[in-house]
Design a protein around this motif. Structure first.
Motif, PDB file in Angstrom:
ATOM      1  N   ALA A 250      29.089  -3.552   4.963  1.00 25.02           N
ATOM      2  CA  ALA A 250      29.168  -5.334   4.982  1.00 25.02           C
ATOM      3  C   ALA A 250      27.915  -5.627   5.662  1.00 25.02           C
ATOM      4  O   ALA A 250      27.640  -4.922   6.725  1.00 25.02           O
ATOM      5  CB  ALA A 250      30.452  -5.704   6.135  1.00 25.02           C
ATOM      6  N   GLY A 251      27.400  -6.577   5.038  1.00 23.02           N
ATOM      7  CA  GLY A 251      26.004  -7.069   5.737  1.00 23.02           C
ATOM      8  C   GLY A 251      24.800  -6.776   4.940  1.00 23.02           C
ATOM      9  O   GLY A 251      23.812  -7.245   4.866  1.00 23.02           O
ATOM     10  N   ASP A 252      25.095  -5.530   4.190  1.00 24.81           N
ATOM     11  CA  ASP A 252      23.907  -5.108   3.526  1.00 24.81           C
ATOM     12  C   ASP A 252      23.555  -5.981   2.430  1.00 24.81           C
ATOM     13  O   ASP A 252      24.464  -6.602   1.695  1.00 24.81           O
ATOM     14  CB  ASP A 252      24.182  -3.550   2.927  1.00 24.81           C
ATOM     15  CG  ASP A 252      24.284  -2.583   3.971  1.00 24.81           C
ATOM     16  OD1 ASP A 252      23.695  -2.931   5.132  1.00 24.81           O
ATOM     17  OD2 ASP A 252      24.677  -1.458   3.761  1.00 24.81           O
ATOM     18  N   ILE A 253      22.244  -6.129   2.005  1.00 25.59           N
ATOM     19  CA  ILE A 253      21.915  -6.999   0.847  1.00 25.59           C
ATOM     20  C   ILE A 253      22.099  -6.049  -0.459  1.00 25.59           C
ATOM     21  O   ILE A 253      21.548  -5.045  -0.746  1.00 25.59           O
ATOM     22  CB  ILE A 253      20.334  -7.401   1.049  1.00 25.59           C
ATOM     23  CG1 ILE A 253      20.026  -8.100   2.290  1.00 25.59           C
ATOM     24  CG2 ILE A 253      19.924  -8.202  -0.211  1.00 25.59           C
ATOM     25  CD1 ILE A 253      20.801  -9.336   2.465  1.00 25.59           C
ATOM     26  N   ILE A 254      22.877  -6.623  -1.242  1.00 25.61           N
ATOM     27  CA  ILE A 254      23.409  -5.755  -2.445  1.00 25.61           C
ATOM     28  C   ILE A 254      22.649  -6.423  -3.594  1.00 25.61           C
ATOM     29  O   ILE A 254      22.717  -5.801  -4.754  1.00 25.61           O
ATOM     30  CB  ILE A 254      24.677  -6.020  -2.743  1.00 25.61           C
ATOM     31  CG1 ILE A 254      25.510  -7.239  -2.850  1.00 25.61           C
ATOM     32  CG2 ILE A 254      25.415  -4.917  -1.583  1.00 25.61           C
ATOM     33  CD1 ILE A 254      26.991  -7.140  -3.025  1.00 25.61           C
ATOM     34  N   ALA A 255      22.069  -7.669  -3.449  1.00 25.91           N
ATOM     35  CA  ALA A 255      21.332  -8.401  -4.740  1.00 25.91           C
ATOM     36  C   ALA A 255      20.686  -9.602  -4.453  1.00 25.91           C
ATOM     37  O   ALA A 255      20.796 -10.131  -2.943  1.00 25.91           O
ATOM     38  CB  ALA A 255      22.480  -8.750  -5.987  1.00 25.91           C
ATOM     39  N   TYR A 256      19.891 -10.213  -5.361  1.00 29.16           N
ATOM     40  CA  TYR A 256      19.096 -11.575  -4.950  1.00 29.16           C
ATOM     41  C   TYR A 256      19.418 -12.242  -6.170  1.00 29.16           C
ATOM     42  O   TYR A 256      19.403 -11.953  -7.204  1.00 29.16           O
ATOM     43  CB  TYR A 256      17.660 -11.045  -5.009  1.00 29.16           C
ATOM     44  CG  TYR A 256      17.334 -10.288  -3.626  1.00 29.16           C
ATOM     45  CD1 TYR A 256      16.895 -10.825  -2.655  1.00 29.16           C
ATOM     46  CD2 TYR A 256      17.385  -8.778  -3.779  1.00 29.16           C
ATOM     47  CE1 TYR A 256      16.775 -10.029  -1.441  1.00 29.16           C
ATOM     48  CE2 TYR A 256      16.987  -8.122  -2.960  1.00 29.16           C
ATOM     49  CZ  TYR A 256      16.485  -8.442  -1.575  1.00 29.16           C
ATOM     50  OH  TYR A 256      16.356  -7.868  -0.479  1.00 29.16           O
TER      51      TYR A 256
END
Length: 161
Positions: free
Chosen positions: A120-126
């Motif tokens: 949770a909190g990790d950047i998975i996309a933009y």
């Protein structure tokens, strides 16, 4: 009581404790939308905003500038990253308990590849403007463990148990 019955009762209690613990720790809780922005298209039937766009909209669209980071709301695993002409760059992730989140029209993916796990909190996309769109936005889907796409807004603030 006989020793067999006592042992049997103890095993049943242990199984119940394990099940309750597993359910309480493995499923996402307190669901929320992954990014802030205006909901520009809701879940369900709609007029196609552009030729080729879906009229059975099984997602919500959240208006946001291109390259807005999309943090994971729960720990999970990347199921697939792919491109289609309609949805552009897309990402499907699975959370504990079998719930899946889908993200479309992405400009870029986070560092996680198919099969990778994230927290949770990790950047998975933009966010982006790929595929058939009228403006930059995040097309966001929520799928139950039974494989049914549901309106994410109906689950905001609720435990997904």
């Amino acid at each position: 009581m006989t020793k067999t019955r006592i042992l049997y009762a103890a095993v049943i209690i242990l199984v119940i404790v394990i099940l309750v613990y597993t359910l309480s720790t493995s499923l996402p809780r307190h669901f929320s939308i992954p990014i802030h922005g205006e909901i520009t298209s809701g879940f369900g039937p709609r007029s196609a905003p552009k030729p080729g766009a879906s009229t059975d909209h099984l997602a919500i669209d959240i208006s946001t500038p291109v390259n807005t980071p999309v943090p994971a709301k729960f720990k999970g695993k990347v199921i697939s990253r792919y491109y289609t002409s309609n949805g552009g760059n897309q990402l499907i992730v699975e959370h504990n308990g079998g719930w899946r989140s889908g993200y479309a029209h992405l400009n870029a993916y986070g560092k996680f590849k198919e099969g990778d796990t994230f927290n949770a909190g990790d950047i998975i996309a933009y966010t982006g403007n790929t595929g058939i769109t009228t403006n930059p936005h995040l097309h966001y889907t929520l799928t139950t463990p039974a494989g049914v796409k549901v309106d994410p807004l109906l689950y905001v603030g609720k435990n997904l148990v």
